[in-house]
Design an enzyme around this catalytic site. Structure first.
Site: not given
Length: 464
Positions: A121-122, A165
């Site tokens: 995600k990051t 996110e």
């Protein structure tokens, strides 16, 4: 195009304001003009950055830190009910707002992209934030890690796009209603909150169901959990589904990933045309993250060739295969990987970069619950390294679980043929690694806890 500040967030107090998710929301609110305050356990660069934006940051948790005129107290799932500031909020009848609700309110009125998945995600959110900024679209973004270039995890932009996110760990991603949702993978993790894959699927289905009518789901075509979620998502008539990956039937097909040292060259097939661009981090999984970002931007109407070129400007995010430095011919790299799939992906990427050299790993397990459920798989992943040092479990928000220690990982690693050693004193690691490493070796510090602090210390010992 500056959205207003919700009344409850005009004078917010954040408990744990230095956390990756909490600090990002606090920064955006401060930039929008809110009177932000909060507390954190210790001083940090994040605390200083918040103060520079005008926020009041207290160190330590105490009832007196909460101002009587605060309009809300913002918490994450890690903040316990007996926190003195939370107790004081109840006494003053100040509403408690979950971090996810605060973030959802910041996204209202903007074209939002929410990035979800058990891992990646990051990086994917960061790639989008950098690329959209490079294209002068001035996005707002909230990320779980600091970008290398801007050096921050969040900003309020003047454009109409918000990239966030979306954390599935506590189901908080169900609060968002994005125009584009990205799902990178669907796996069993966060064992304190999910008892089975069925619960995971239900949670992701709820998230996907919140995409605005006419919106888009960008989802992996190669990962089994994502494939199952795709089958379920196609039943939503208001949703456009765009798959990406190496599968022949993927809508955005990954044709080739060519390693170039600590970078990669990626070729995709999109609308029948080949498109090649550079990704600044090694490994197929990061290449796939970049393709997910590309597909999401295209779903918003951004020309693919412009976006691909802009993604090439991404220079990394802290703790995602971040080069910390080199000394005595040894490169030291830091990885946030703490789930077996992440560990395997990063170790394979580093193995590809360590041509003719050794890969030495310092691994710190994260959470007792995760180690209890996935310790065997973590140990098996470490077999990809030439040698590993394994630290004690980093507890984070959890209390110890009887019988659950790093020995679960070490035993599994040895059974898989790994050269692995237990180290109970973290302070002893830098000297131990310096004694092991030879010119040309790669050293990887790995885990979601404070193992990241060891990189500079290892470099110091190598230099001396």
């Amino acid at each position: 195009m500056a959205p207003g500040i919700p009344a409850a967030l005009e004078r917010p107090h954040f408990i744990g304001i230095g956390g990756a998710g909490m600090s990002g929301i606090a920064k955006i609110l401060a930039q929008r003009g809110a009177k932000v305050a909060g507390s954190d356990a210790r001083e940090s660069a994040t605390a200083d950055a918040l103060r520079a934006l005008g926020a009041t940051v207290h160190i330590g948790h105490a009832a007196g830190h909460l101002a009587d005129d605060a309009t809300s107290v913002v918490v994450s799932s890690a903040i316990r009910a007996d926190n003195p500031e939370r107790v004081r909020a109840a006494e003053l009848d100040i509403p408690v707002v979950h971090r996810s609700d605060a973030l959802a309110s910041l996204m209202e009125g903007l074209r939002s992209i929410a990035v979800a998945g058990t891992h990646g995600k990051t990086t994917t959110t960061s790639m989008l934030a950098v690329a959209l900024s490079e294209l002068a679209l001035d996005p707002s973004y909230a990320i779980g890690g600091d970008l290398e270039g801007p050096g921050t995890n969040a900003t309020h932009g003047g454009g109409d796009i918000f990239v966030a996110e979306a954390d599935e760990s506590d189901r908080s991603f169900q609060k968002y209603a994005p125009e584009v949702a990205i799902v990178l993978n669907v796996e069993l993790d966060h064992h304190a909150n999910y008892a089975s894959m069925d619960e995971i699927y239900e949670s992701f289905e709820t998230f996907v169901g919140k995409v605005v009518p006419g919106g888009t789901l960008v989802i992996a075509a190669d990962q089994p959990g994502a494939v199952e979620l795709t089958r379920r998502a196609r039943e939503l008539s208001s949703l456009t589904v765009v798959t990406y990956g190496e599968s022949e039937d993927a809508d955005v097909r990954v044709h080739k990933v060519t390693p170039r040292g600590l970078t990669s060259e990626v070729t995709v097939v999109l609308n029948g045309k080949y498109l090649t661009f550079t990704v600044s981090v090694p490994g197929r999984h990061y290449a796939h993250n970049a393709v997910a970002a590309l597909a999401a931007g295209v779903a918003l109407g951004i020309p693919a060739h412009n976006l691909a070129s802009a993604i090439g400007k991404y220079t990394g995010v802290k703790r995602r295969l971040q080069l910390k430095g080199e000394a005595a011919g040894v490169q030291v790299i830091d990885s946030y990987a703490h789930h077996p799939t992440e560990m395997t992906a990063d170790l394979e990427a580093m193995r590809g970069a360590a041509t003719g050299s050794r890969l030495l790993v310092v691994f710190q397990p994260h959470l007792f619950s995760r180690t209890q459920e996935l310790g065997t798989e973590m140990g098996q992943a470490l077999a990809l390294a030439d040698a590993s040092l394994v630290l004690d479990i980093y507890p984070a928000r959890e209390d110890p679980v009887p019988g659950v220690t790093s020995a679960l990982i070490i035993d599994a690693a040895k059974a898989a043929g790994a050269d692995v050693t237990a180290v109970h004193d973290k302070a002893a690691v830098p000297a131990a690694v310096a004694g092991m490493a030879k010119p040309g070796d790669l050293v990887l510090t790995m885990g979601a806890g404070d193992v990241t602090d060891l990189g500079p210390q290892i470099l110091d010992h190598l230099s001396s």
